[in-house]
Design an enzyme around this catalytic site. Sequence first.
Site, PDB file in Angstrom:
ATOM      1  N   HIS A  44       0.851  -1.184   0.000  1.00 47.92           N
ATOM      2  CA  HIS A  44       0.000   0.000   0.000  1.00 47.92           C
ATOM      3  C   HIS A  44       0.887   1.234   0.000  1.00 47.92           C
ATOM      4  O   HIS A  44       1.938   1.227   0.651  1.00 47.92           O
ATOM      5  CB  HIS A  44      -0.906   0.001   1.238  1.00 47.92           C
ATOM      6  N   ASP A  62      -7.666  -5.538   0.059  1.00 48.70           N
ATOM      7  CA  ASP A  62      -8.149  -6.444  -0.980  1.00 48.70           C
ATOM      8  C   ASP A  62      -7.789  -7.901  -0.722  1.00 48.70           C
ATOM      9  O   ASP A  62      -8.245  -8.784  -1.439  1.00 48.70           O
ATOM     10  CB  ASP A  62      -7.569  -6.034  -2.342  1.00 48.70           C
TER      11      ASP A  62
HETATM   12  N1  ACO Z   1       4.320  -7.561  -4.233  1.00 55.72           N
HETATM   13  C1  ACO Z   1       5.675  -7.627  -4.249  1.00 55.72           C
HETATM   14  N2  ACO Z   1       6.473  -6.561  -4.068  1.00 55.72           N
HETATM   15  C2  ACO Z   1       5.868  -5.386  -3.875  1.00 55.72           C
HETATM   16  C3  ACO Z   1       4.468  -5.237  -3.856  1.00 55.72           C
HETATM   17  C4  ACO Z   1       3.701  -6.394  -4.045  1.00 55.72           C
HETATM   18  N3  ACO Z   1       2.356  -6.350  -4.044  1.00 55.72           N
HETATM   19  N4  ACO Z   1       4.168  -3.943  -3.664  1.00 55.72           N
HETATM   20  C5  ACO Z   1       5.317  -3.289  -3.570  1.00 55.72           C
HETATM   21  N5  ACO Z   1       6.348  -4.153  -3.697  1.00 55.72           N
HETATM   22  C6  ACO Z   1       7.787  -3.851  -3.635  1.00 55.72           C
HETATM   23  C7  ACO Z   1       8.229  -3.139  -4.913  1.00 55.72           C
HETATM   24  O1  ACO Z   1       8.627  -4.063  -5.909  1.00 55.72           O
HETATM   25  C8  ACO Z   1       9.373  -2.309  -4.394  1.00 55.72           C
HETATM   26  O2  ACO Z   1      10.491  -3.160  -4.229  1.00 55.72           O
HETATM   27  P1  ACO Z   1      11.965  -2.607  -4.546  1.00 55.72           P
HETATM   28  O3  ACO Z   1      12.158  -1.454  -3.605  1.00 55.72           O
HETATM   29  O4  ACO Z   1      12.830  -3.774  -4.260  1.00 55.72           O
HETATM   30  O5  ACO Z   1      11.959  -2.195  -5.995  1.00 55.72           O
HETATM   31  C9  ACO Z   1       8.921  -1.912  -2.986  1.00 55.72           C
HETATM   32  O6  ACO Z   1       7.989  -2.918  -2.583  1.00 55.72           O
HETATM   33  C10 ACO Z   1       8.238  -0.558  -2.945  1.00 55.72           C
HETATM   34  O7  ACO Z   1       7.302  -0.521  -3.977  1.00 55.72           O
HETATM   35  P2  ACO Z   1       6.620   0.799  -4.533  1.00 55.72           P
HETATM   36  O8  ACO Z   1       6.398   0.614  -5.990  1.00 55.72           O
HETATM   37  O9  ACO Z   1       7.348   2.021  -4.104  1.00 55.72           O
HETATM   38  O10 ACO Z   1       5.268   0.772  -3.772  1.00 55.72           O
HETATM   39  P3  ACO Z   1       4.026   1.663  -4.116  1.00 55.72           P
HETATM   40  O11 ACO Z   1       3.744   2.497  -2.941  1.00 55.72           O
HETATM   41  O12 ACO Z   1       4.148   2.370  -5.421  1.00 55.72           O
HETATM   42  O13 ACO Z   1       2.956   0.514  -4.306  1.00 55.72           O
HETATM   43  C11 ACO Z   1       0.920  -0.478  -4.686  1.00 55.72           C
HETATM   44  C12 ACO Z   1       1.684   0.531  -3.851  1.00 55.72           C
HETATM   45  C13 ACO Z   1       0.754   0.071  -6.110  1.00 55.72           C
HETATM   46  C14 ACO Z   1      -0.443  -0.694  -4.057  1.00 55.72           C
HETATM   47  C15 ACO Z   1       1.735  -1.806  -4.733  1.00 55.72           C
HETATM   48  O14 ACO Z   1       1.986  -2.276  -3.429  1.00 55.72           O
HETATM   49  C16 ACO Z   1       1.062  -2.886  -5.575  1.00 55.72           C
HETATM   50  O15 ACO Z   1       1.200  -2.885  -6.786  1.00 55.72           O
HETATM   51  N6  ACO Z   1       0.337  -3.819  -4.901  1.00 55.72           N
HETATM   52  C17 ACO Z   1      -0.357  -4.870  -5.618  1.00 55.72           C
HETATM   53  C18 ACO Z   1      -1.681  -4.373  -6.124  1.00 55.72           C
HETATM   54  C19 ACO Z   1      -2.662  -4.132  -4.996  1.00 55.72           C
HETATM   55  O16 ACO Z   1      -2.852  -4.969  -4.133  1.00 55.72           O
HETATM   56  N7  ACO Z   1      -3.332  -2.984  -5.038  1.00 55.72           N
HETATM   57  C20 ACO Z   1      -4.367  -2.619  -4.065  1.00 55.72           C
HETATM   58  C21 ACO Z   1      -3.899  -1.523  -3.171  1.00 55.72           C
HETATM   59  S1  ACO Z   1      -5.121  -1.142  -1.973  1.00 55.72           S
HETATM   60  C22 ACO Z   1      -6.290  -0.279  -2.841  1.00 55.72           C
HETATM   61  O17 ACO Z   1      -6.018   0.431  -3.759  1.00 55.72           O
HETATM   62  C23 ACO Z   1      -7.712  -0.455  -2.461  1.00 55.72           C
END
Ligand code: ACO
Length: 385
Positions: free
Chosen positions: A262, A316
Amino acid sequence: MSGEYKPGLEGIPATQSNISYIDGQQGILEYRGIRIEELCAHSSFLETAYLLIFGELPTAVQLQQFESDILYRRRIKYRIRDMIKCFPESAHPMDALQTCVSALGMFYPLTYKDFHDPQYTYDASTWLLAKVPTIVAAFQLMRKGNDPVLPHDDLSYAANMLYMLNEKAPDLEVAQIFDTCLILHAEHTVNASTFCALVTASTLNDPYVVLASAIGTLGGPLHGGANEQVMQMLEKIGTVENVGPYLAEKLARKERIPGFGHRVYRTKDPRAIVLQRLVEQLFDRLGHDRYYDVAVALEEQGTERLGEKGIFPNVDFYSGLIYRKLGIPTDLFTPVFAIARTAGWLAHWREQLSDNRLFRPTQVYTGRHDVRYTPLTARSGRALQ
Ligand code: ACO
């Protein structure tokens, strides 16, 4: 005019708001100052919606009036049903919902458009809260070739929603669990869809269009659409034994695990904690689902691998298991999310109107200047990049 560019506007306040609050480090979520856990324990979705939209918990009289206004506004005109009839059966329900909601303004125009008249925001709120569930249910039944069922006047908001979907009224405890899910999804500060609602609201377009734009944004897989992907993932994993290899392969390919992570929380999402309790309560009542065991194993092993990055289950992760048990098909998970989030979007719409300024951000231009026009005949055949 220029400023520091932050992709995704991360960390940049887009507005001032007193609707909800998140402490992402401690895993706290409050609506109008009240902790989400407290609302789940004592409130109902419609009472929470009133709190979010109008700022205070309603009195008994206000709540009764609000509930009854919504009750009598649940039906949709036959022309809307005719419109739904024309949608392809393969249409995604979010697309169907967005289309119908944007069309509502033609069927239920709010002609007196005085944004400062409390009656205007009250009417818009009750029309939308009442009709969004009916549209979702109508599309669900009609894509199966059935007539939609009329809303049931004796049923609560949550019970009626399940009745319209399954053509069978749920028992009280089950309806209560679904109602709590709606509370948990009702609001979540300025995320992508709410920001979209604010931008549309700031143009002074009508609330139906505000909501339609927010619904379009919620549908994306990085936002509300993730709940659908979680269920598909659990089905694909299939067994607890497969969790380890699945996770290892996904992470080796640097792919994301749906339902994890998140932008704001660096702990397990407080909503996921309540939802997990609700899953257990519902399964005690209606029977176990083996995908819950898969989810628990995935949470445990996923947290071991990703926890140090602050990546934990989000809202989710567990919601789909509840919806599945309630007979809600996977592609309806996000529309159900939209039903609940209607409350939050309306609250932000109302707040935006109370002190409106048109959104008009700037950009950091990275293109060329003073480029001369090349005649068509003189251009080489480079592929588009
Ligand atoms: N699975 C694996 N690794 C992850 C995930 C994930 N779901 N989310 C983030 N990471 C990792 C990234 O790869 C990154 O790793 P790195 O630093 O080694 O490159 C690190 O965690 C930070 O990631 P960011 O991209 O900075 O995180 P961001 O804040 O942009 O992501 C997001 C938030 C888009 C929700 C992301 O966690 C994601 O894509 N999750 C999966 C989709 C999801 O579940 N969305 C629902 C969110 S809740 C809602 O909207 C109701």
